[in-house]
Design a protein around this motif. Sequence first.
Motif, PDB file in Angstrom:
ATOM      1  N   ASP A 260       2.867   8.343 -12.560  1.00 42.77           N
ATOM      2  CA  ASP A 260       2.678   7.063 -11.868  1.00 42.77           C
ATOM      3  C   ASP A 260       1.904   7.364 -10.590  1.00 42.77           C
ATOM      4  OD1 ASP A 260       2.882   4.595 -10.700  1.00 42.77           O
ATOM      5  OD2 ASP A 260       5.057   4.632 -10.427  1.00 42.77           O
ATOM      6  N   HIS A 343      10.390   5.861  -6.170  1.00 41.66           N
ATOM      7  CA  HIS A 343      11.459   5.767  -7.149  1.00 41.66           C
ATOM      8  C   HIS A 343      11.497   7.049  -7.947  1.00 41.66           C
ATOM      9  CE1 HIS A 343       8.151   5.036 -10.005  1.00 41.66           C
ATOM     10  NE2 HIS A 343       7.656   4.254  -9.055  1.00 41.66           N
ATOM     11  N   THR A 390       8.461   9.411  -6.813  1.00 40.06           N
ATOM     12  CA  THR A 390       7.128   8.978  -6.403  1.00 40.06           C
ATOM     13  C   THR A 390       7.129   8.762  -4.888  1.00 40.06           C
ATOM     14  OG1 THR A 390       7.484   6.582  -6.585  1.00 40.06           O
ATOM     15  CG2 THR A 390       6.800   7.735  -8.596  1.00 40.06           C
ATOM     16  N   GLU A 392       4.896   6.532  -2.407  1.00 37.51           N
ATOM     17  CA  GLU A 392       3.857   5.512  -2.518  1.00 37.51           C
ATOM     18  C   GLU A 392       3.901   4.464  -1.402  1.00 37.51           C
ATOM     19  OE1 GLU A 392       4.452   2.766  -5.876  1.00 37.51           O
ATOM     20  OE2 GLU A 392       6.129   3.997  -6.518  1.00 37.51           O
ATOM     21  N   GLU A 432      -0.274   6.955  -3.967  1.00 33.94           N
ATOM     22  CA  GLU A 432       0.961   7.403  -4.630  1.00 33.94           C
ATOM     23  C   GLU A 432       0.761   8.715  -5.380  1.00 33.94           C
ATOM     24  OE1 GLU A 432       2.161   4.728  -7.795  1.00 33.94           O
ATOM     25  OE2 GLU A 432       4.192   5.560  -7.877  1.00 33.94           O
TER      26      GLU A 432
HETATM   27 MN    MN Z   1       5.469   3.829  -8.610  1.00 33.18          MN
END
Ligand code: MN
Length: 461
Positions: A260, A343, A390, A392, A432
Amino acid sequence: MFSADTYAKRRFKLKEGLDSGVILFLGNEESAMNYAGNTYHFQQDRTFLYYFGIDIPNMAAIIDVESGEEIIFGYDFQIDDVIWMGPQPTLKELADQVGAPQSAPIEKLSEYINKFKSQNRTIHYLPPYRPEHVIKLRDLLSIDEKTIGEKSSLKLINLIIPQRSVKSNEEIEEMEKAVNVAYNMHTSAMKLTKPGKYEYEISGLIEGVASSGSGGISFPVIFSKNGETLHNHYHGNLLRDGDLVINDSGAETAMYYASDITRTFPVSGKFSQRQKDIYEIVLEAEVKSIEAIKPGVKYRDIHLNAAKIIAGGLKDLGLMKGDIDEAVNKGAHALFFPHGLGHMLGLDVHDMENLGENLVGYTDETKRSEQFGLAYLRFGKELQSGYVITVEPGLYFIPALIDIWQKENKFADFINYEKVRDYIGFGGVRIEDDVLVTETGSRVLGKPIPKTVAEVENCCN
Ligand code: MN
Ligand code: GLY
């Protein structure tokens, strides 16, 4: 698939945590798009996948914690299936591949469950997120469908979350592969975006690059010049010179491990001074947050520190004012940074969110805040080595939110609304990366994706 031993060990560890009862796992079914035979891309249930590894629809499994028995339920393909789908492994072969001692036809599942029910055994199951599972659980367990979620096993959830949270080396290798596919997705987007193209021309390409990397996208591509809309899936805008675009997209590997990644870049290939000013603030928040990651640190504290960097940067530009610590404590920065810093990532892009976001990201001691902005932080608890998270941060100018706050004169001591209005139409910036918590600090997964102003401009050109 990992080795049979990996799956057997995962189940062994799970069994160790319970002293009685039976665990019921449901794999996912195909889901019809417009008629039964035309289905959405199949996505296996991630917990089923974690413990049983098999990526085939319509399966289930049970573990009898007391006897130690493990049974995989599924379907033995017939010649008609083979004609359409090619040669298929038998159920027994599949069970052998994941070290499960027994297999049985899926039709037999209810017989087993009825036997356990008649013995008054506790049947542990997870909260369903698909309507098909609600119906299945209702029929198998004779539970009113309205109470199926609340009757799911908190004990089981609380065993699975810590186990899946700490990633093994082989899982990290998979995730690193997913980030490396994202490297191609993001650098291709930077290279091919030009004034005069439509967003869908690039978002389609991003999706194609993900598919060419063995899996596909790990969530619907967010690619937009209106980056102030956090999850903008509309791709119909014409890109023009002067626009900034957010590309928030990731890949999953064939084994479903996800990446991600977000990058923000100028359509023209060159940031304006105003874009650069905002970009550098977000970049500093991102880099400093990664540097702060280590075991034992609460992610909420790293989030709050990122918020202070953003608020401090905005103060330097004249958009915020007053005491920055106080502004962040009160939540004034959330006008510009209304979401969480990150997350957990793993088999799901928001890892294990189906088991309960607060159970994954918070504890009794570190509870989720209700303050606007901070409330969206999905993960606030202490970090542990082996977690992948992550990072971000973002900075956005959301016209509707600015209008509401300005009308209410909200946090007028901290926000210079006149100046903020000049930025309406700016869009947003988010950066991110996917970060592994190591024994001593952190490591950004995968090949470094262009991130500094110079690196991004270089890649765009
Ligand atoms: Mn994310
Ligand atoms: N990448 C989308 C999200 O984190 O929600």
